[in-house]
Structures are given as C-alpha cells and as structure tokens.
Design a protein around this motif. Structure first.
Motif, short mmCIF file in Angstrom:
data_model
loop_
_atom_site.label_atom_id
_atom_site.label_comp_id
_atom_site.label_asym_id
_atom_site.label_seq_id
_atom_site.Cartn_x
_atom_site.Cartn_y
_atom_site.Cartn_z
N GLY A 395 0.91 -1.27 -0.05
CA GLY A 395 0.11 -0.03 -0.13
C GLY A 395 1.02 1.05 0.03
O GLY A 395 0.44 2.09 0.90
N CYS A 396 1.94 1.40 -0.90
CA CYS A 396 2.70 2.31 -0.67
C CYS A 396 2.72 3.23 -2.20
O CYS A 396 1.97 2.74 -2.92
N ARG A 397 3.79 4.04 -2.30
CA ARG A 397 3.76 4.89 -3.55
C ARG A 397 4.44 3.99 -4.61
O ARG A 397 5.07 2.93 -4.44
N ASN A 398 4.07 4.47 -5.88
CA ASN A 398 4.44 3.40 -6.84
C ASN A 398 6.20 3.50 -7.04
O ASN A 398 6.84 2.44 -7.21
N ASP A 399 6.53 4.83 -6.88
CA ASP A 399 8.12 5.00 -7.06
C ASP A 399 8.75 4.11 -5.80
O ASP A 399 9.90 3.28 -6.07
N TYR A 400 8.50 4.16 -4.64
CA TYR A 400 8.98 3.42 -3.61
C TYR A 400 8.87 1.86 -4.07
O TYR A 400 9.63 1.10 -3.55
N ALA A 401 7.58 1.41 -4.39
CA ALA A 401 7.48 0.02 -4.93
C ALA A 401 8.51 -0.42 -5.77
O ALA A 401 8.92 -1.59 -5.85
N VAL A 402 8.47 0.29 -6.87
CA VAL A 402 9.47 0.27 -7.96
C VAL A 402 11.04 -0.02 -7.28
O VAL A 402 11.93 -0.92 -7.60
N ARG A 403 11.55 0.80 -6.39
CA ARG A 403 12.66 0.77 -5.71
C ARG A 403 12.84 -0.42 -5.10
O ARG A 403 13.83 -1.21 -4.95
N LEU A 404 11.91 -0.67 -4.26
CA LEU A 404 11.78 -2.18 -3.56
C LEU A 404 11.87 -3.10 -4.32
O LEU A 404 12.81 -4.17 -4.27
N ARG A 405 11.29 -3.37 -5.48
CA ARG A 405 11.31 -4.40 -6.51
C ARG A 405 12.69 -4.50 -7.07
O ARG A 405 13.32 -5.74 -7.15
N ARG A 406 13.37 -3.52 -7.57
CA ARG A 406 14.48 -3.38 -8.07
C ARG A 406 15.60 -3.87 -7.19
O ARG A 406 16.49 -4.55 -7.49
N HIS A 407 15.40 -3.73 -5.85
CA HIS A 407 16.32 -3.91 -4.88
C HIS A 407 16.36 -5.49 -4.51
O HIS A 407 17.35 -6.08 -4.66
N VAL A 408 15.19 -6.05 -4.54
CA VAL A 408 15.16 -7.45 -4.24
C VAL A 408 15.51 -8.49 -5.68
O VAL A 408 15.99 -9.41 -5.49
N VAL A 409 15.22 -7.68 -6.74
CA VAL A 409 15.73 -8.24 -8.04
C VAL A 409 17.10 -8.47 -8.07
O VAL A 409 17.81 -9.31 -8.32
N ALA A 410 17.63 -7.24 -7.72
CA ALA A 410 19.09 -7.10 -7.55
C ALA A 410 19.84 -8.01 -6.66
O ALA A 410 20.78 -8.88 -6.98
N GLU A 411 18.92 -8.14 -5.64
CA GLU A 411 19.73 -9.02 -4.47
C GLU A 411 19.67 -10.60 -5.16
O GLU A 411 20.46 -11.46 -4.86
N ARG A 412 18.62 -10.91 -5.83
CA ARG A 412 18.54 -12.32 -6.38
C ARG A 412 19.28 -12.62 -7.57
O ARG A 412 19.84 -13.66 -7.71
N ASN A 413 19.59 -11.34 -8.29
CA ASN A 413 20.46 -11.52 -9.48
C ASN A 413 21.82 -11.60 -9.04
O ASN A 413 22.53 -12.42 -9.75
N ASP A 414 22.33 -10.82 -8.08
CA ASP A 414 23.68 -10.98 -7.67
C ASP A 414 23.67 -11.06 -5.99
O ASP A 414 23.68 -10.10 -5.15
#
Length: 419
Positions: A395-414
């Motif tokens: 239930g957060c802002r769209n830009d905050y959700a984008v950064r969260l997703r990018r962070h988790v995806v980056a963790e999984r990729n690297d």
C-alpha cells in the motif's frame, strides 16, 4: 265705608291667592304625573331590553351548543355515524330479543332483564376494550364482545325466521342489529391503530437496508452486535453502535469511508494532477486548443499542505471524520498516497536521480523483508515479482514500490558472497 272697601279688597286678594295656589297645585300634580309616567316608561323599556337581552343570550347559547355539536360531527364524522348506528341498533335488538323470549313463554320482566344482559354485556366489553387500547391486550375484551353479540344475533335471527316466515330477510336484519354496531365500533376503536402504508413502506425499506448493511459489512455487524449486547438495554441505539463499530474496524467515524477508499481518492487526485501537468501534442485535439480541459490543469501536490483530500470533502464528513492534516502528512510521508499506473500500461522505473536520489524515502528493512517473502511465494507459483504486486501488498507509492522491487531483484540476481 272705607272699612267695607278694605274688606272687599282683602277678599279679592284672598281669592286671587287661593286661585294661584290651586293653579300651582295643579301644575305640581301634572308634573308629578308626567314624572311618574316617564319613570314607568323607562322601567317598561328597561324590562323590555332585559327580556330581549335574555332572549338573545338564550339564542346565542342554543347556537353555541348547536355549533359545538355540528363542529364535533364535522370533525369526527366516523364517530358520529357510529354513535347513530349504535343508538338505532340497540333499541330494535333489545325489543326483538324481548319479543323472542316472550314468544318462548318467558316472563316479560325476565325477558327484559335477559335482553338487557346480552346487549349490555356486549357493549360493556366493547367499552372496556376501548379503555384498554394502547395499555394492555384487548383480545379478551374483543372476543367477549363478539361472543355476546353473536349470541344476541342468533336469538334475533331465530325469532325473525319463525316470526316472519314469508320474509326471511327480516331475520338477517334483526341479527345485524345486534352484531353490526359491535362490528363498526370494533373497527373504529381497534381497526385504525395499525401502521399506515407509508409507515409499512418505511419499515420495509429499513429492514432491507439493515439486511444489506449486515451482508456487506459482516465484521462491523459482529462488533455492533457485541456492543449492543454489552450495553444496558436501550442505552445504545443501533445506529450509534454501528458508528462505533465502524470506527473500531475502519478507523473513521463516517460509515462507508475506509482506508482503501481514502487511498484510492488520494491516488486518483495525484494521477489527475500528473496527467494534467504533461504537455499535450498539438494534434491530440484537432481543431481545439492545446488544453481543452483547463480545469484539469492542476499542479502536482507537493505535500499534504495542498489539501489533496480535505479540500474536496464536504464539511459534514470532514468534521465527523478524525482524519486531519497531520494524519494526511503522516500518510504522505509513508508513501501510501501516490499515483498508481493505469491498468495494462507497461511498468516503468524512474530514472536515477543525478543528485543521488535526494529527498526519496529510504527503503525500510521491514518492507524489504516483506517483499522477499512475496517474491518467494510468487516464484513458487511460477510468477514474477511486479511493481503492482509490491504496491498492492504494501500500500505504498509507486516509485517506492519500484525501488523495493529493483532492490530485491538485484539481490536475487547478484547474491552477496561470503567473505
């Protein structure tokens, strides 16, 4: 000689004085008679006026009594005609019963007493039922009145059937004289106490509304029922219990308003502000100005001070709801109030800020952990982690959700390597 003349002169003076006295007495007598006649005339006129005034008073009193009677009849026509039917039915009913009992070789005095017992008992029960209306149950009185009236009607019907063999319809009329007035009085006394058509319609609509409200909001209904059962009987109304329960479940005192609705409103206003701030192509609206909807050209709100929500809420809702500028500011800072992308549109990630993302909300470790759990669950089902799913989960802002997703995806990729 002179003495004789003097004597005669004295005699003339005496006679003259006597005549003057007589005339004065006559004048006084006539004046007294005139005064007496005038006084008698005045007394006679006063008596006539008093008699006329008394007659006028009696006439006015009769007119007032007649006016009261006619006014009562005009104001209560149903009751007036019921009273007329009562008077016109009791007498023939009693006479017919006396004749029936006398025809059965019952003594006249006993027949009169029995007839009076039947008719009087029915009307006594009718009167007692009228007094009990609104205070206690009237079923016993009404049933007793109908039973006595039916017994009297049966006697009259049997008498009319045997007494008038060639005119059997008379038996029905005589029976109706006993039960008809009871029926009319029962209708007048107890028939008009039920709900009106408008009241029945309102009660039906209220019941339907209560059913829909309980069906649509079962959690609030459960809390409201608990409140009503816990409070003293009559101390808490159903509407007040529902308002308290709604505040307990949803956090606001306005039934119908929820946190989800508030978030949708804030997101919608923010999306409109974002879209209205974008430059429109010249050929987007052929033959029209570049901005056909100038009312939508709103600056993007910079924070809760712009009144994104409170400036569009009616005074009644704003005053009744505990939502304030401070609570909106907290909501804004947490990122819950932000525009959501259009459904079906491709998800875009914001470009990196050259200034090092200055002013952006830092990623909360708790939110990162929640997104990791969400990503694991989606991976187990063969689905990918998207910005929309992160935003819906937190239930957060769209830009905050984008950064969260990018962070988790980056963790999984690297994934980090152990040192």
């Amino acid at each position: 000689m002179s003495g004789l003349n003097d004597f005669r002169s004295e005699r003339r003076e005496d006679r003259r004085a006597e005549r003057a006295d007589t005339r004065a007495d006559l004048r006084e007598e006539r004046e007294q008679k005139r005064l007496d006649a005038e006084a008698a005339r005045q007394r006679r006129e006063a008596d006539e006026r008093a008699a006329e005034e008394a007659k006028e008073r009696r006439r006015a009193a009769r007119a007032a009594r007649f006016g009261r009677v006619t006014g009562w009849v005009s104001a209560n026509p149903a009751r007036a005609f019921v009273r007329l039917v009562q008077a016109c039915s009791i007498v023939p009913a009693v006479v017919s019963q006396v004749a029936a009992l006398d025809h059965a070789k019952v003594a006249v005095l006993l027949a009169v007493l029995l007839a009076a017992m039947l008719e009087g008992g029915a009307w006594a029960l009718v009167a007692m039922g009228a007094q009990a209306e609104g205070e206690r149950s009237t079923h016993t009185y009404r049933l007793g009145a109908w039973a006595a009236g039916l017994v009297a009607a049966g006697i009259n019907f049997a008498h009319g059937w045997t007494q008038y063999p060639h005119y059997h319809w008379v038996a029905f009329v005589l029976a109706l004289s006993s039960v008809g007035a009871v029926w009319l009085t029962d209708l007048q006394t107890h028939g008009g106490r039920g709900p009106t058509t408008a009241e029945k319609k309102q009660a039906k609509e209220q019941a339907e509304h209560a059913r829909q409200r309980a069906e649509h909001h079962p959690e609030v209904r459960t809390v409201a029922d608990r409140l009503l059962s816990a409070a003293a009987f009559g101390a808490l109304s159903a509407d007040e219990a529902w308002r308290i329960a709604w505040e307990y479940v949803h956090g606001v005192t306005v039934p119908g308003l929820t946190a989800d609705l508030l978030a949708q409103r804030l997101n919608a206003r923010a999306r409109v502000a974002e879209l209205s701030a974008l430059p429109a192509p010249a050929d987007l609206w052929p033959g029209m100005p570049d901005d056909p909807f100038p009312a939508l050209t709103l600056p993007l709100p910079s924070g809760p001070s712009d009144g994104v929500y409170l400036d569009t809420v009616p005074d009644g809702l704003r005053n009744a709801s505990p939502i304030t500028a401070e609570s909106l500011e907290a909501l804004y800072r947490t990122g819950s109030y932000a525009p959501a992308p259009d459904s079906g549109a491709p998800e875009t990630e914001p470009a990196d800020d050259p200034a090092g993302n200055a002013g952006e909300r830092p990623l909360d470790p708790a939110d990162i952990a929640r997104v990791r759990v969400l990503a694991d669950g989606l991976a187990a089902r063969g689905e990918e982690l998207s910005t929309k799913k992160v935003r819906d989960a937190l239930g957060c802002r769209n830009d905050y959700a984008v950064r969260l997703r990018r962070h988790v995806v980056a963790e999984r990729n690297d994934p980090p390597t152990a040192t």
